[in-house]
Design a protein around this motif. Sequence first.
Motif, PDB file in Angstrom:
ATOM      1  N   LYS A 485      -5.975  11.404 -17.269  1.00 12.61           N
ATOM      2  CA  LYS A 485      -5.806   9.919 -16.765  1.00 12.61           C
ATOM      3  C   LYS A 485      -6.398   9.174 -15.759  1.00 12.61           C
ATOM      4  O   LYS A 485      -7.413   9.943 -15.526  1.00 12.61           O
ATOM      5  CB  LYS A 485      -4.303  10.099 -15.897  1.00 12.61           C
ATOM      6  N   GLN A 486      -6.406   7.797 -16.072  1.00 12.25           N
ATOM      7  CA  GLN A 486      -7.339   7.122 -14.971  1.00 12.25           C
ATOM      8  C   GLN A 486      -7.014   7.143 -13.689  1.00 12.25           C
ATOM      9  O   GLN A 486      -5.786   7.575 -13.358  1.00 12.25           O
ATOM     10  CB  GLN A 486      -7.521   5.889 -15.431  1.00 12.25           C
ATOM     11  N   PRO A 487      -7.725   6.935 -12.422  1.00 10.00           N
ATOM     12  CA  PRO A 487      -7.475   6.760 -10.998  1.00 10.00           C
ATOM     13  C   PRO A 487      -6.338   5.834 -10.870  1.00 10.00           C
ATOM     14  O   PRO A 487      -6.034   4.835 -11.761  1.00 10.00           O
ATOM     15  CB  PRO A 487      -8.795   6.148 -10.451  1.00 10.00           C
ATOM     16  N   ILE A 488      -5.602   6.174  -9.788  1.00  6.92           N
ATOM     17  CA  ILE A 488      -4.305   5.250  -9.545  1.00  6.92           C
ATOM     18  C   ILE A 488      -4.705   3.846  -9.049  1.00  6.92           C
ATOM     19  O   ILE A 488      -3.909   2.776  -9.064  1.00  6.92           O
ATOM     20  CB  ILE A 488      -3.795   6.087  -8.270  1.00  6.92           C
ATOM     21  N   GLY A 489      -5.899   3.569  -8.475  1.00 11.30           N
ATOM     22  CA  GLY A 489      -6.405   2.048  -8.143  1.00 11.30           C
ATOM     23  C   GLY A 489      -5.393   1.463  -7.253  1.00 11.30           C
ATOM     24  O   GLY A 489      -4.813   2.073  -6.153  1.00 11.30           O
ATOM     25  N   PHE A 490      -5.399   0.100  -7.445  1.00  7.27           N
ATOM     26  CA  PHE A 490      -4.639  -0.560  -6.532  1.00  7.27           C
ATOM     27  C   PHE A 490      -2.991  -0.333  -6.930  1.00  7.27           C
ATOM     28  O   PHE A 490      -2.514  -1.146  -7.699  1.00  7.27           O
ATOM     29  CB  PHE A 490      -5.071  -1.938  -6.217  1.00  7.27           C
ATOM     30  N   SER A 492      -0.172  -0.565  -5.488  1.00  6.64           N
ATOM     31  CA  SER A 492       0.959  -1.437  -4.599  1.00  6.64           C
ATOM     32  C   SER A 492       1.950  -2.098  -5.554  1.00  6.64           C
ATOM     33  O   SER A 492       3.314  -1.724  -5.574  1.00  6.64           O
ATOM     34  CB  SER A 492       0.526  -2.449  -3.733  1.00  6.64           C
ATOM     35  N   PRO A 493       1.376  -2.792  -6.705  1.00  7.13           N
ATOM     36  CA  PRO A 493       2.480  -3.512  -7.770  1.00  7.13           C
ATOM     37  C   PRO A 493       3.380  -2.383  -8.459  1.00  7.13           C
ATOM     38  O   PRO A 493       4.712  -2.467  -8.562  1.00  7.13           O
ATOM     39  CB  PRO A 493       1.464  -4.086  -8.632  1.00  7.13           C
ATOM     40  N   LEU A 494       2.815  -1.130  -8.538  1.00  2.11           N
ATOM     41  CA  LEU A 494       3.288  -0.205  -9.411  1.00  2.11           C
ATOM     42  C   LEU A 494       4.631   0.595  -8.409  1.00  2.11           C
ATOM     43  O   LEU A 494       5.667   0.971  -8.790  1.00  2.11           O
ATOM     44  CB  LEU A 494       2.612   0.827 -10.004  1.00  2.11           C
ATOM     45  N   LEU A 495       4.112   0.931  -7.257  1.00  2.19           N
ATOM     46  CA  LEU A 495       4.927   1.535  -6.252  1.00  2.19           C
ATOM     47  C   LEU A 495       5.974   0.690  -6.025  1.00  2.19           C
ATOM     48  O   LEU A 495       7.150   1.445  -5.581  1.00  2.19           O
ATOM     49  CB  LEU A 495       3.941   2.012  -5.242  1.00  2.19           C
ATOM     50  N   TYR A 496       5.786  -0.372  -5.659  1.00  2.82           N
ATOM     51  CA  TYR A 496       6.991  -1.384  -5.243  1.00  2.82           C
ATOM     52  C   TYR A 496       8.061  -1.137  -6.187  1.00  2.82           C
ATOM     53  O   TYR A 496       9.279  -1.268  -6.177  1.00  2.82           O
ATOM     54  CB  TYR A 496       6.494  -2.857  -4.654  1.00  2.82           C
ATOM     55  N   LYS A 497       7.417  -1.283  -7.378  1.00  2.00           N
ATOM     56  CA  LYS A 497       8.674  -1.532  -8.523  1.00  2.00           C
ATOM     57  C   LYS A 497       9.298  -0.090  -8.727  1.00  2.00           C
ATOM     58  O   LYS A 497      10.515  -0.194  -9.028  1.00  2.00           O
ATOM     59  CB  LYS A 497       7.868  -1.843  -9.695  1.00  2.00           C
ATOM     60  N   ILE A 538       2.668  11.770  -5.588  1.00  2.00           N
ATOM     61  CA  ILE A 538       1.500  11.939  -6.593  1.00  2.00           C
ATOM     62  C   ILE A 538       2.119  11.630  -7.955  1.00  2.00           C
ATOM     63  O   ILE A 538       1.448  10.898  -8.514  1.00  2.00           O
ATOM     64  CB  ILE A 538       0.982  13.359  -6.277  1.00  2.00           C
ATOM     65  N   LYS A 539       3.062  12.206  -8.410  1.00  2.00           N
ATOM     66  CA  LYS A 539       3.412  12.119  -9.662  1.00  2.00           C
ATOM     67  C   LYS A 539       3.952  10.455  -9.967  1.00  2.00           C
ATOM     68  O   LYS A 539       3.592   9.898 -11.231  1.00  2.00           O
ATOM     69  CB  LYS A 539       4.757  12.703  -9.989  1.00  2.00           C
ATOM     70  N   ALA A 540       4.440   9.990  -9.069  1.00  2.00           N
ATOM     71  CA  ALA A 540       4.818   8.522  -9.186  1.00  2.00           C
ATOM     72  C   ALA A 540       3.387   7.552  -9.303  1.00  2.00           C
ATOM     73  O   ALA A 540       3.369   6.840  -9.828  1.00  2.00           O
ATOM     74  CB  ALA A 540       5.773   7.995  -7.869  1.00  2.00           C
ATOM     75  N   LEU A 541       2.434   8.081  -8.224  1.00  2.00           N
ATOM     76  CA  LEU A 541       1.082   7.249  -8.336  1.00  2.00           C
ATOM     77  C   LEU A 541       0.348   7.361  -9.575  1.00  2.00           C
ATOM     78  O   LEU A 541      -0.297   6.478 -10.194  1.00  2.00           O
ATOM     79  CB  LEU A 541       0.417   7.873  -7.265  1.00  2.00           C
ATOM     80  N   ILE A 542       0.459   8.613 -10.280  1.00  2.00           N
ATOM     81  CA  ILE A 542      -0.375   8.883 -11.548  1.00  2.00           C
ATOM     82  C   ILE A 542       0.760   8.567 -12.858  1.00  2.00           C
ATOM     83  O   ILE A 542       0.001   8.640 -14.050  1.00  2.00           O
ATOM     84  CB  ILE A 542      -0.931  10.247 -11.655  1.00  2.00           C
ATOM     85  N   GLY A 543       1.702   8.037 -12.686  1.00  2.00           N
ATOM     86  CA  GLY A 543       2.657   7.990 -13.618  1.00  2.00           C
ATOM     87  C   GLY A 543       3.456   8.877 -14.476  1.00  2.00           C
ATOM     88  O   GLY A 543       3.902   8.945 -15.356  1.00  2.00           O
TER      89      GLY A 543
END
Length: 545
Positions: A485-490, A492-497, A538-543
């Motif tokens: 997978k690709q890096p987690i990057g910015f 915030s939008p994904l984690l808030y949601k 970590i799992k949440a950040l990488i999807g």
Amino acid sequence: MAKKSSLLPAVAIASAAVLAAAGSASAARLARSLVPDVVVRHDTALVGAVNPATPMKLQVVLPMRNLSQLHQLLDQQIYNPDSPQFHHYLSVAEFTARFGPSQSDYQTAMNFFNANGLRVTGTSANRYLFQVEGSASVVQRVLGVKLNLYRHPSENRTFMAPDREPVLALGVPLQDITSLDTYVLPHPKIAKPGRYPDDNARPRNGSGPGGNYIGSDFRAAYYGTGAAAPLTGKGQSVGLMELQGYIPSDVQLYFKTFGPALATAVKGISVDGATVKCNGCDDSEQTLDIDYAISMAPGLDQVQVYVGKDAVAVENRMASDNVSKQLSTSWGYGERFSTEDPIYLEMAAQGQSWFTASGDDKTLSKSGPWPEEDAHIIAVGGTDLVTNGAGGAWKSESGWVDSAAGPALDKTILIRNYQLPYITAANGGSKTLRNVSDVSANANFNMMFCADGKCSGGLGGTSFSSPIWAGFAALANEKAAKEGKQPIGFFSPLLYKAMLKNKALLHDVVGNQSGLFPAVTGYDLVGGLGSPAGLTTIKALIGDK
């Protein structure tokens, strides 16, 4: 800044033509005002003129192109899980081709300054800025300003500033010219013992002397230990922004004293000619940033320590290098929103996670609100962490009573849609302005550090929180890489949601109050969404599902 440049081949040929054309080119002002408001309002006393022989280094910034398209790319594609372009990041070359200043404008601007007596001494891969050097007298002549010294209205010092806005006979637009004023001085957001009257209310159950925490305590609490915690940051690089040099032996001293054995390469990078290694400086901020990032991810390939005097130059170099996918700063400095926000957007487009300490002193105004005010940087607030003993697991966490929090003081920085559902009467956030913080980690006065050749305890501040998160992001990116997978990057939008559906993705920070803002159940401005909860986060950040 990027690498030092030799004289550009075209300059010698073009110099005469540029000088001739300068008189006929239409005079233009910069997109950003360069005169501090206190000078504009005459709220400060004139002390005298700057010595004309004073050597100066300036960063000349050109405007990014197609910013509205860049916002759409980030919001609708790169950070939209439903888009086929989700996490399809851009390279520096791809970003520059689509959004950077054109090669023609960049070359024209450099030719102009070179021809008029300010030498171009550094360029950038993304063409966003270049460095020029010359004496104050030449700077004044080229920019059409007078550089004065003024009495600072609230600090016991003088500051330099131009008396008017520069007007240049240059046929291409300019965004900014930095380092023309010293009204706001950069400052580390470290908090020394005894700084606050309430700094004695702290837990002491870490592995260091007197029960102070060391870096490995946070790895244990926020990620884990032993076979259950195999991620070390292998294959990853952390980038740190430092506005003063550091003492490399202090880093070695920390890991020799507290462990583990230092296996990460620490690479100092001078950005604008600043000295990477300092002698006799207080390097507490600089070394703790290095120490705690590595402690969270002891298998990191490297830490890139970007050292410079100009924050814009450092940030742009971190983006245009695009080597470290997790970046952190614990410094405060003067806001240049219209100049710096495009750099943060570039970082996001390239898959870089950019963290900052939210600051201390309870409020954003007292702490210095920049850069945490910007919605495109991940602001890390402070907590009081309690563990199950030395080197133990996470037990509980409340808000740190001195963590800076609040809505953006810059009324043009509006709340993003993903943060809006979290704002309640209980947490006191703004429904119109960007709210600080986003996430958090320990910041209380219970941490060990080594600086100036000795080790001590009782240091605190969100200066620790930000590099802790940078190290944690390296663990997530290591796992992402292993899964293709690709890096987690910015993120915030994904984690808030994501936390609207599962509030247990982070440790909730509950209890205590900093300034006007209480740390309540769920999101609050002191602890943000919360602190790292190991593999769950970590799992949440990488999807991962």
